[in-house]
Design a protein around this motif. Structure first.
Motif, PDB file in Angstrom:
ATOM      1  N   GLY A 171      22.987  46.220  66.984  1.00 20.88           N
ATOM      2  CA  GLY A 171      21.902  46.943  67.627  1.00 20.88           C
ATOM      3  C   GLY A 171      20.689  46.055  67.851  1.00 20.88           C
ATOM      4  O   GLY A 171      20.711  44.843  67.631  1.00 20.88           O
ATOM      5  N   TYR A 172      19.608  46.684  68.278  1.00 29.21           N
ATOM      6  CA  TYR A 172      18.385  45.939  68.582  1.00 29.21           C
ATOM      7  C   TYR A 172      17.490  45.784  67.356  1.00 29.21           C
ATOM      8  O   TYR A 172      16.535  45.035  67.373  1.00 29.21           O
ATOM      9  CB  TYR A 172      17.609  46.636  69.707  1.00 29.21           C
ATOM     10  N   GLY A 173      17.794  46.556  66.297  1.00 29.75           N
ATOM     11  CA  GLY A 173      16.997  46.456  65.082  1.00 29.75           C
ATOM     12  C   GLY A 173      16.781  47.810  64.458  1.00 29.75           C
ATOM     13  O   GLY A 173      16.375  48.755  65.143  1.00 29.75           O
ATOM     14  N   GLY A 174      17.047  47.934  63.154  1.00 28.44           N
ATOM     15  CA  GLY A 174      16.867  49.217  62.478  1.00 28.44           C
ATOM     16  C   GLY A 174      17.764  50.271  63.088  1.00 28.44           C
ATOM     17  O   GLY A 174      18.881  49.996  63.547  1.00 28.44           O
ATOM     18  N   LEU A 175      17.286  51.504  63.128  1.00 29.55           N
ATOM     19  CA  LEU A 175      18.026  52.578  63.780  1.00 29.55           C
ATOM     20  C   LEU A 175      17.921  52.435  65.290  1.00 29.55           C
ATOM     21  O   LEU A 175      16.827  52.233  65.827  1.00 29.55           O
ATOM     22  CB  LEU A 175      17.475  53.941  63.364  1.00 29.55           C
ATOM     23  N   ASP A 176      19.054  52.539  65.986  1.00 31.18           N
ATOM     24  CA  ASP A 176      19.094  52.591  67.445  1.00 31.18           C
ATOM     25  C   ASP A 176      19.664  53.932  67.878  1.00 31.18           C
ATOM     26  O   ASP A 176      20.367  54.607  67.113  1.00 31.18           O
ATOM     27  CB  ASP A 176      19.983  51.473  68.005  1.00 31.18           C
ATOM     28  N   LEU A 177      19.398  54.287  69.122  1.00 31.05           N
ATOM     29  CA  LEU A 177      19.975  55.497  69.701  1.00 31.05           C
ATOM     30  C   LEU A 177      21.222  55.129  70.498  1.00 31.05           C
ATOM     31  O   LEU A 177      21.207  54.176  71.292  1.00 31.05           O
ATOM     32  CB  LEU A 177      18.948  56.220  70.579  1.00 31.05           C
ATOM     33  N   TYR A 178      22.291  55.893  70.266  1.00 22.24           N
ATOM     34  CA  TYR A 178      23.594  55.653  70.882  1.00 22.24           C
ATOM     35  C   TYR A 178      24.074  56.921  71.588  1.00 22.24           C
ATOM     36  O   TYR A 178      23.619  58.032  71.294  1.00 22.24           O
ATOM     37  CB  TYR A 178      24.628  55.274  69.822  1.00 22.24           C
ATOM     38  N   PHE A 229      36.279  58.386  69.675  1.00 20.18           N
ATOM     39  CA  PHE A 229      34.880  58.077  69.367  1.00 20.18           C
ATOM     40  C   PHE A 229      34.599  56.628  69.728  1.00 20.18           C
ATOM     41  O   PHE A 229      35.138  55.707  69.118  1.00 20.18           O
ATOM     42  CB  PHE A 229      34.628  58.321  67.877  1.00 20.18           C
ATOM     43  N   GLU A 230      33.757  56.433  70.744  1.00 19.21           N
ATOM     44  CA  GLU A 230      33.379  55.084  71.157  1.00 19.21           C
ATOM     45  C   GLU A 230      31.887  55.074  71.448  1.00 19.21           C
ATOM     46  O   GLU A 230      31.427  55.657  72.430  1.00 19.21           O
ATOM     47  CB  GLU A 230      34.169  54.637  72.390  1.00 19.21           C
ATOM     48  N   LEU A 231      31.134  54.404  70.567  1.00 18.29           N
ATOM     49  CA  LEU A 231      29.680  54.396  70.691  1.00 18.29           C
ATOM     50  C   LEU A 231      29.221  53.431  71.782  1.00 18.29           C
ATOM     51  O   LEU A 231      29.802  52.359  71.977  1.00 18.29           O
ATOM     52  CB  LEU A 231      29.039  53.982  69.374  1.00 18.29           C
ATOM     53  N   LYS A 232      28.140  53.827  72.477  1.00 19.62           N
ATOM     54  CA  LYS A 232      27.513  52.969  73.474  1.00 19.62           C
ATOM     55  C   LYS A 232      26.019  52.954  73.215  1.00 19.62           C
ATOM     56  O   LYS A 232      25.364  53.995  73.227  1.00 19.62           O
ATOM     57  CB  LYS A 232      27.810  53.484  74.888  1.00 19.62           C
ATOM     58  N   ASN A 233      25.473  51.776  72.960  1.00 14.29           N
ATOM     59  CA  ASN A 233      24.039  51.645  72.748  1.00 14.29           C
ATOM     60  C   ASN A 233      23.299  52.018  74.029  1.00 14.29           C
ATOM     61  O   ASN A 233      23.704  51.611  75.125  1.00 14.29           O
ATOM     62  CB  ASN A 233      23.702  50.202  72.330  1.00 14.29           C
ATOM     63  N   LEU A 234      22.220  52.786  73.907  1.00 13.33           N
ATOM     64  CA  LEU A 234      21.490  53.234  75.094  1.00 13.33           C
ATOM     65  C   LEU A 234      20.694  52.124  75.759  1.00 13.33           C
ATOM     66  O   LEU A 234      20.125  52.327  76.831  1.00 13.33           O
ATOM     67  CB  LEU A 234      20.554  54.395  74.739  1.00 13.33           C
ATOM     68  N   GLY A 235      20.654  50.958  75.138  1.00 14.93           N
ATOM     69  CA  GLY A 235      20.097  49.801  75.819  1.00 14.93           C
ATOM     70  C   GLY A 235      18.641  49.528  75.514  1.00 14.93           C
ATOM     71  O   GLY A 235      17.943  50.291  74.846  1.00 14.93           O
ATOM     72  N   ARG A 258      24.057  50.776  63.143  1.00 13.91           N
ATOM     73  CA  ARG A 258      25.286  49.984  63.221  1.00 13.91           C
ATOM     74  C   ARG A 258      24.975  48.535  63.604  1.00 13.91           C
ATOM     75  O   ARG A 258      23.945  48.242  64.215  1.00 13.91           O
ATOM     76  CB  ARG A 258      26.235  50.599  64.240  1.00 13.91           C
ATOM     77  N   GLU A 259      25.917  47.663  63.254  1.00 17.62           N
ATOM     78  CA  GLU A 259      25.760  46.250  63.583  1.00 17.62           C
ATOM     79  C   GLU A 259      25.743  46.072  65.098  1.00 17.62           C
ATOM     80  O   GLU A 259      26.383  46.805  65.845  1.00 17.62           O
ATOM     81  CB  GLU A 259      26.901  45.435  62.978  1.00 17.62           C
TER      82      GLU A 259
END
Length: 652
Positions: free
Chosen positions: A426-433, A161-167, A423-424
């Motif tokens: 991110g861009y703010g609040g809930l982010d999509l990963y 499991f390795e999360l990647k922020n969608l940017g 998660r820490e």
């Protein structure tokens, strides 16, 4: 005993404490008992602040006052101060674990929900060993111990499991969640919580869209009116081609079924893509929407099946059943009466965030009723060979944790999953990963057919109807349409089947093709194909790509019925047309042999049509042998193309 029942028990103790003797409670301090009684008074007045002060004072007078610790813990628990509540529950247990065994059970549950599984297990075992289990508690304790063992085993055996922020193209300082994606994984739709009328203290939900270019998600843009309004729009699902949007809208009460008015607190609405814009959303209506709460839809790639969540409250609102339902689009364009999925999927707990993968066989959902890590866990369930749903599989740790996990989305190739997290970093609040889904958790692989339908002479883009049919059983797998203005289409192709494709539009010859995807495929490249349609004119002809014969024979194979039935329908819908059926071969074998074989094959189709009601005078047939090739006969692929059956318009 639950936390609620434990609280009621302590309130009962408080209510009798005015007349209680000191020995009835675990204190010998008159001052502590006086504070305890004052706490009762303030609690009944809903003055929690002063009730807290009095209980703290009681504990200062007697730090061993078990009931004061439990009452204070209950008070903290009821105002969501879990850490403070835990401190005083544990102190009560430390003083005398046998005084109130039910506290052991409640604290074990709190430890489990906090992800402290070993501590939870130890407390459940202590409670079990008191020998004072309440009725029905034995089974509940065993179930809870099983959950602890599952969680401990999952942590000891984590999945990759390795999360990647969608940017930054998708994520912003606002909250982003509830994603949906087209079957080509190129268009990403999601919900964003934005300030209501520029008020930073109040949010409302709108839809945003991002498109992928060179593997990077572009800057998301507001889908705009008439979809987005000043009210909340959320939990969307896109059809496989992105031309149908079904979403949730709430609190639109009014004339039932009119426009965006609702039947209940939350309803499902739909809109159709018209070129680059969207039609005015309409309520899906009965029987899908009711006076209950319908939300979180997931539309299957076959264009016929809709899964969603229905929340049913009891009349006194004391009990809520939140389950997954499914409805089918019928031939008359109406939805069937929704059915609740079986007890192997739905539980007495809460199910939500249902997602049906484009393979049509794999369902992902969140639940707190199945054995898991605590809170909502994500599960996968697949259909067996009989089309029945099997047993759900927990996706494992650390995909699932003691927190709530939901709104998962899986790419069409099954390789990647998407979900929202705070998660820490991110861009703010809930982010999509996104993260790569472990192999054992993936759905069945699919591919897709993508292109544009156009008039072969004028090049005008056309809206046309698509049917994808299983050649083995003749069942329609997918129905779809190309966009009326752009001609664009996108059709999912689950693997392990042989397909016939039929494209039709009034005033045009139909188009046929086939795709063989039988056998195991870990990945299949997409089919990119533009489809030309020919206006009905004398001399125009089409290749009947789904007419099949055995090698060197002219008996029609059973798979040909799909195409033959399309021919019957076409001739019935165009009763003035006359057509010639022609047979063609490659150049292998003698001229006489090829001529006879081609003529016999053409006659087989001709006789089928006559035997099924087409007037004889409208039909003719002819064999051309090898004299009219359309490809080079020097290679196997070219020869296969030359062995064909055609239909030509001879009269209108």
């Amino acid at each position: 005993m639950s936390l609620k029942s434990c609280t009621l028990f302590i309130i009962f103790l408080i209510s009798i404490s005015l007349s209680a003797q000191n020995q009835d409670l675990h204190t010998n301090s008159r001052s502590a008992l006086s504070n305890f009684n004052k706490a009762r008074f303030y609690y009944q007045k809903h003055d929690l602040l002063n009730a807290e002060k009095q209980l703290k004072q009681a504990i200062r007078h007697d730090s061993e006052f078990i009931e004061a610790h439990i009452a204070l813990a209950d008070l903290y628990s009821n105002v969501n101060r879990e850490a403070d509540a835990m401190e005083h529950y544990l102190r009560a247990i430390e003083i005398d674990p046998a005084a109130y065994p039910a506290v052991l059970y409640d604290v074990a549950g709190m430890k489990f929900n906090a992800g402290e599984y070993q501590e939870s297990k130890d407390l459940y075992l202590k409670y079990k060993n008191t020998g004072e289990l309440l009725p029905n508690d034995s089974a509940m304790v065993q179930k809870s111990l099983g959950k602890c063992d599952f969680a401990l085993h999952a942590i000891a055996n984590p999945v990759p499991f390795e999360l990647k922020n969608l940017g930054e193209g998708i994520n912003s300082r606002h909250k982003e969640y509830f994603p949906s994606i087209t079957v080509d994984d190129q268009t990403f739709l999601f919900t964003r919580a934005v300030p209501y009328n520029n008020d930073p203290n109040r949010d409302q939900e709108d839809f945003y869209i991002s498109h992928k270019t060179d593997s990077v998600w572009g800057e998301a843009y507001d889908i705009g009116m008439p979809i987005n309004t000043s009210n909340n729009e959320g939990a969307p699902t896109l059809s496989a081609d992105g031309n149908i949007l079904i979403f949730t809208a709430c609190e639109r009460m009014g004339d039932y079924g009119n426009g965006r008015e609702g039947y209940g607190s939350c309803d499902l609405f739909f809109s159709l893509k018209d070129g680059d814009s969207w039609t005015e959303p309409r309520n899906l209506g009965e029987p899908v929407n009711t006076y209950n709460w319908e939300s979180q839809p997931s539309f299957s790639s076959d264009g016929k099946t809709l899964y969603f969540i229905r929340n049913i409250r009891s009349r006194d609102k004391s009990k809520i059943n939140q389950d997954i339902y499914v409805t089918e689009l019928q031939h008359n364009g109406r939805w069937s009466v929704p059915k609740k999925l079986g007890s192997n999927i739905n539980t007495p707990g809460r199910e939500e965030s249902v997602f049906i993968h484009p393979d049509g066989q794999t369902l992902y959902f969140s639940s707190d009723g199945h054995t898991g890590m605590g809170g909502l866990d994500i599960f996968r369930v697949q259909k067996d060979e009989n089309g029945e749903w099997g047993e759900p599989l927990n996706l494992g740790y650390p995909i699932n944790t003691h927190n709530h996990e939901n709104s998962i989305l899986i790419s069409s190739d099954g390789k990647y999953a998407f979900f929202a997290s705070n998660r820490e970093g991110g861009y703010g609040g809930l982010d999509l990963y996104s993260f790569e889904l472990p192999e054992k958790l993936r759905p069945k692989p699919i591919t897709y057919l993508k292109g544009v339908v156009f008039d072969i002479e004028t090049k005008q883009k056309l809206g046309a109807a698509f049917e994808l049919i299983d050649l083995d059983d003749g069942e329609t797998v997918t129905t779809s349409f190309s966009n009326d203005k752009t001609g664009e289409f996108l059709v999912a192709l689950p693997t392990d089947r042989d397909y016939a494709l039929n494209v039709q539009k009034d005033g045009y010859l139909f188009y046929s093709d086939n795709f063989s995807l039988k056998g195991h495929h870990s990945r299949v490249e997409p089919f990119l194909k533009d489809i030309p349609l020919q206006a009905i004119k004398i001399g125009q002809k089409i290749i009947l790509k789904n007419i099949f014969f055995e090698l060197d024979k002219y008996d029609l194979r059973e798979e040909s019925l799909v195409e033959l039935n399309k021919m019957l329908l076409f001739l019935t819908q165009n009763p003035k047309l006359s057509v010639e059926i022609s047979g063609h071969t490659d150049d292998q074998g003698s001229d006489d042999y090829n001529q006879e074989l081609s003529e016999n094959r053409a006659r087989a189709v001709y006789e089928f049509l006559i035997n099924n009601g087409v007037e004889k005078e409208r039909l003719s047939y002819k064999g051309y042998g090898e004299i009219a090739p359309i490809e080079d006969n020097t290679n196997a692929e070219g020869r296969a193309s030359n062995r064909r059956t055609e239909m030509k318009i001879t009269g209108i």
